[in-house]
Design an enzyme around this catalytic site. Sequence first.
Site, PDB file in Angstrom:
ATOM      1  N   HIS A 293      29.110  37.537  39.415  1.00 24.66           N
ATOM      2  CA  HIS A 293      28.999  38.849  38.770  1.00 24.66           C
ATOM      3  C   HIS A 293      27.969  38.808  37.647  1.00 24.66           C
ATOM      4  O   HIS A 293      27.564  37.735  37.200  1.00 24.66           O
ATOM      5  CB  HIS A 293      30.353  39.303  38.204  1.00 24.66           C
ATOM      6  CG  HIS A 293      31.278  39.847  39.246  1.00 24.66           C
ATOM      7  ND1 HIS A 293      32.121  39.052  39.967  1.00 24.66           N
ATOM      8  CD2 HIS A 293      31.469  41.122  39.700  1.00 24.66           C
ATOM      9  CE1 HIS A 293      32.803  39.795  40.826  1.00 24.66           C
ATOM     10  NE2 HIS A 293      32.432  41.057  40.700  1.00 24.66           N
TER      11      HIS A 293
ATOM     12  N   ALA B   7      43.577  49.093  42.903  1.00 22.71           N
ATOM     13  CA  ALA B   7      42.864  48.230  43.850  1.00 22.71           C
ATOM     14  C   ALA B   7      41.869  47.353  43.100  1.00 22.71           C
ATOM     15  O   ALA B   7      41.190  47.813  42.183  1.00 22.71           O
ATOM     16  CB  ALA B   7      42.126  49.079  44.879  1.00 22.71           C
TER      17      ALA B   7
ATOM     18  N   LYS C  16      30.393  40.700  32.457  1.00 23.93           N
ATOM     19  CA  LYS C  16      31.778  40.739  32.936  1.00 23.93           C
ATOM     20  C   LYS C  16      32.655  39.865  32.037  1.00 23.93           C
ATOM     21  O   LYS C  16      32.283  38.744  31.705  1.00 23.93           O
ATOM     22  CB  LYS C  16      31.861  40.281  34.394  1.00 23.93           C
ATOM     23  CG  LYS C  16      33.273  40.431  34.982  1.00 23.93           C
ATOM     24  CD  LYS C  16      33.255  40.407  36.496  1.00 23.93           C
ATOM     25  CE  LYS C  16      34.648  40.512  37.096  1.00 23.93           C
ATOM     26  NZ  LYS C  16      35.315  41.798  36.799  1.00 23.93           N
TER      27      LYS C  16
ATOM     28  N   MET D 168      30.987  51.666  35.007  1.00 20.41           N
ATOM     29  CA  MET D 168      31.641  52.373  36.104  1.00 20.41           C
ATOM     30  C   MET D 168      31.931  53.817  35.718  1.00 20.41           C
ATOM     31  O   MET D 168      31.762  54.733  36.525  1.00 20.41           O
ATOM     32  CB  MET D 168      32.944  51.655  36.489  1.00 20.41           C
ATOM     33  CG  MET D 168      32.753  50.425  37.344  1.00 20.41           C
ATOM     34  SD  MET D 168      31.938  50.800  38.907  1.00 20.41           S
ATOM     35  CE  MET D 168      33.092  51.934  39.640  1.00 20.41           C
TER      36      MET D 168
ATOM     37  N   GLY E  62      38.854  40.245  39.935  1.00 18.06           N
ATOM     38  CA  GLY E  62      40.034  40.803  40.598  1.00 18.06           C
ATOM     39  C   GLY E  62      39.909  40.686  42.111  1.00 18.06           C
ATOM     40  O   GLY E  62      40.886  40.402  42.812  1.00 18.06           O
TER      41      GLY E  62
HETATM   42  N1  LIG Z   1      38.274  47.788  41.310  1.00 18.85           N
HETATM   43  C1  LIG Z   1      36.949  47.928  41.454  1.00 18.85           C
HETATM   44  O1  LIG Z   1      36.442  48.305  42.536  1.00 18.85           O
HETATM   45  C2  LIG Z   1      36.066  47.639  40.283  1.00 18.85           C
HETATM   46  C3  LIG Z   1      36.624  47.263  39.109  1.00 18.85           C
HETATM   47  N2  LIG Z   1      35.861  47.093  37.991  1.00 18.85           N
HETATM   48  C4  LIG Z   1      36.581  46.806  36.765  1.00 18.85           C
HETATM   49  O2  LIG Z   1      36.567  47.983  35.960  1.00 18.85           O
HETATM   50  C5  LIG Z   1      36.618  47.626  34.580  1.00 18.85           C
HETATM   51  C6  LIG Z   1      35.461  48.269  33.835  1.00 18.85           C
HETATM   52  O3  LIG Z   1      34.239  47.736  34.303  1.00 18.85           O
HETATM   53  P1  LIG Z   1      32.845  48.205  33.685  1.00 18.85           P
HETATM   54  O4  LIG Z   1      32.681  49.668  33.807  1.00 18.85           O
HETATM   55  O5  LIG Z   1      31.817  47.311  34.269  1.00 18.85           O
HETATM   56  O6  LIG Z   1      33.059  47.801  32.134  1.00 18.85           O
HETATM   57  P2  LIG Z   1      32.485  48.498  30.827  1.00 18.85           P
HETATM   58  O7  LIG Z   1      32.808  47.572  29.694  1.00 18.85           O
HETATM   59  O8  LIG Z   1      31.076  48.914  31.052  1.00 18.85           O
HETATM   60  O9  LIG Z   1      33.360  49.815  30.706  1.00 18.85           O
HETATM   61  C7  LIG Z   1      34.662  49.867  30.257  1.00 18.85           C
HETATM   62  C8  LIG Z   1      34.794  51.041  29.349  1.00 18.85           C
HETATM   63  O10 LIG Z   1      36.147  51.208  28.959  1.00 18.85           O
HETATM   64  C9  LIG Z   1      36.157  51.435  27.567  1.00 18.85           C
HETATM   65  N3  LIG Z   1      37.439  51.193  26.908  1.00 18.85           N
HETATM   66  C10 LIG Z   1      37.890  50.057  26.321  1.00 18.85           C
HETATM   67  N4  LIG Z   1      39.083  50.277  25.735  1.00 18.85           N
HETATM   68  C11 LIG Z   1      39.385  51.579  25.951  1.00 18.85           C
HETATM   69  C12 LIG Z   1      40.469  52.409  25.573  1.00 18.85           C
HETATM   70  N5  LIG Z   1      41.481  51.949  24.854  1.00 18.85           N
HETATM   71  N6  LIG Z   1      40.476  53.688  25.983  1.00 18.85           N
HETATM   72  C13 LIG Z   1      39.452  54.178  26.710  1.00 18.85           C
HETATM   73  N7  LIG Z   1      38.360  53.449  27.064  1.00 18.85           N
HETATM   74  C14 LIG Z   1      38.348  52.161  26.703  1.00 18.85           C
HETATM   75  C15 LIG Z   1      35.048  50.533  27.046  1.00 18.85           C
HETATM   76  O11 LIG Z   1      34.699  50.861  25.714  1.00 18.85           O
HETATM   77  P3  LIG Z   1      34.162  49.703  24.723  1.00 18.85           P
HETATM   78  O12 LIG Z   1      32.822  49.340  25.242  1.00 18.85           O
HETATM   79  O13 LIG Z   1      34.167  50.377  23.403  1.00 18.85           O
HETATM   80  O14 LIG Z   1      35.129  48.566  24.803  1.00 18.85           O
HETATM   81  C16 LIG Z   1      33.972  50.839  28.054  1.00 18.85           C
HETATM   82  O15 LIG Z   1      33.254  52.021  27.749  1.00 18.85           O
HETATM   83  C17 LIG Z   1      36.611  46.088  34.553  1.00 18.85           C
HETATM   84  O16 LIG Z   1      37.941  45.632  34.483  1.00 18.85           O
HETATM   85  C18 LIG Z   1      35.998  45.728  35.902  1.00 18.85           C
HETATM   86  O17 LIG Z   1      36.358  44.449  36.348  1.00 18.85           O
HETATM   87  C19 LIG Z   1      34.521  47.270  38.008  1.00 18.85           C
HETATM   88  C20 LIG Z   1      33.897  47.616  39.158  1.00 18.85           C
HETATM   89  C21 LIG Z   1      34.607  47.818  40.411  1.00 18.85           C
HETATM   90  O1  LIG Z   2      33.391  43.841  36.702  1.00 21.95           O
HETATM   91  C1  LIG Z   2      32.775  44.180  37.724  1.00 21.95           C
HETATM   92  O2  LIG Z   2      31.593  44.537  37.690  1.00 21.95           O
HETATM   93  C2  LIG Z   2      33.492  44.179  39.004  1.00 21.95           C
HETATM   94  N1  LIG Z   2      34.775  43.936  38.982  1.00 21.95           N
HETATM   95  C3  LIG Z   2      35.666  43.940  40.082  1.00 21.95           C
HETATM   96  C4  LIG Z   2      36.360  42.607  40.205  1.00 21.95           C
HETATM   97  O3  LIG Z   2      36.686  41.988  39.178  1.00 21.95           O
HETATM   98  O4  LIG Z   2      36.601  42.176  41.331  1.00 21.95           O
HETATM   99  C5  LIG Z   2      35.060  44.462  41.343  1.00 21.95           C
HETATM  100  C6  LIG Z   2      33.593  44.278  41.509  1.00 21.95           C
HETATM  101  O5  LIG Z   2      33.338  43.019  42.070  1.00 21.95           O
HETATM  102  C7  LIG Z   2      32.801  44.519  40.254  1.00 21.95           C
END
Ligand SMILES: NC(=O)C1=CN([C@@H]2O[C@H](COP(=O)(O)OP(=O)(O)OC[C@H]3O[C@@H](n4cnc5c(N)ncnc54)[C@H](OP(=O)(O)O)[C@@H]3O)[C@@H](O)[C@H]2O)C=CC1
Ligand SMILES: O=C(O)C1=N[C@H](C(=O)O)C[C@H](O)C1
Length: 270
Positions: A158, A125, A162, A14, A168
């Site tokens: 997913h 959200a 994940k 993301m 969520g």
């Molecule tokens: N609300 C929404 O609409 C959505 C929510 N999400 C949520 O967003 C979150 C991230 O998803 P996604 O991008 O797929 O996951 P990723 O694992 O690809 O990305 C998360 C990033 O955060 C980093 N991270 C971990 N710990 C820290 C820290 N202490 N400080 C800064 N960065 C840190 C990770 O690093 P490292 O790899 O080193 O751990 C990684 O680069 C999840 O909880 C997901 O469920 C995702 C999509 C939509």
């Molecule tokens: O981890 C993801 O990829 C996503 N996480 C969110 C969730 O846990 O609902 C939103 C989306 O579905 C993608």
Amino acid sequence: MAIKVLINGAAGRMGRRLCCLAAEDEHMQLVGGLERVESPSIGKSLKELEPLLQCGDDIRLHSNLSDVSPQPDVIVDFSAPAASMKLAEEAASKGIALVIGTTGLTEEEDKKLHSHSAKVPMIHAMNYSLGVNLVFRLSADIAKALGDDFNIEIVEGHHNRKVDSPSGTAFGIADAVCAATGRTRADLVHGRSGQVGKRTRREIGMHAIRLGSIVGDHTIHFGSDFERIELTHKAQDRDVFAAGALRAAKWLAGKPPALYDMQDVLFGGK
Ligand SMILES: NC(=O)C1=CN([C@@H]2O[C@H](COP(=O)(O)OP(=O)(O)OC[C@H]3O[C@@H](n4cnc5c(N)ncnc54)[C@H](OP(=O)(O)O)[C@@H]3O)[C@@H](O)[C@H]2O)C=CC1
Ligand SMILES: O=C(O)C1=N[C@H](C(=O)O)C[C@H](O)C1
């Protein structure tokens, strides 16, 4: 004036899309990214990390909010529960607004995270897409209209990277139904297995599949002995979440401290 935005979790799935879309937005100024201190990319230019990014070479990845200059107006955080909790405390002490997308926090962690909204405007959200936010509303309306004769089950799918389950968003749909029908999270039954007995009328079954590259699928099933309704949302691309979160960031900047919702951004409210 452009809103100064910082992305936490900038190297993630993301985070990278958020950086790209923020850099392309004429109403935003991307001031940097944050990752954990152990990340080998700390200090590097975000452009080195993400070749698609359209920003200056001086926009870097940091491990510490205090190292980011200029200070952001808004932080958009899609990282991990512990990271979101730590950052929110620091951002609140500096008066920086927060758009949080991280899922998988416990109810206790959610409560602590949200307490910082006494100091700064915050949105947390579970899903930033318009479609899913409509599903939240429609699920509540349908559940209320159908009443007790219909069983309710929620199934989400997913990608295989994940780490939290159920999603969520699945919790978000369940919470909307619970609020509309007088249920609570104690009525959620996760992934039945073994001699679990007959389902009760009140319970909401929660089920998760993890498969390949699914971006995010959610279906709420309503079923009586005579008929069934299925309401499904399928995200086609992560940009739907990233664009929604940036829309929320623009909406949130300059608002008074409070916990806002994506429903407020999309449909009006507070
Ligand atoms: N609300 C929404 O609409 C959505 C929510 N999400 C949520 O967003 C979150 C991230 O998803 P996604 O991008 O797929 O996951 P990723 O694992 O690809 O990305 C998360 C990033 O955060 C980093 N991270 C971990 N710990 C820290 C820290 N202490 N400080 C800064 N960065 C840190 C990770 O690093 P490292 O790899 O080193 O751990 C990684 O680069 C999840 O909880 C997901 O469920 C995702 C999509 C939509
Ligand atoms: O981890 C993801 O990829 C996503 N996480 C969110 C969730 O846990 O609902 C939103 C989306 O579905 C993608």
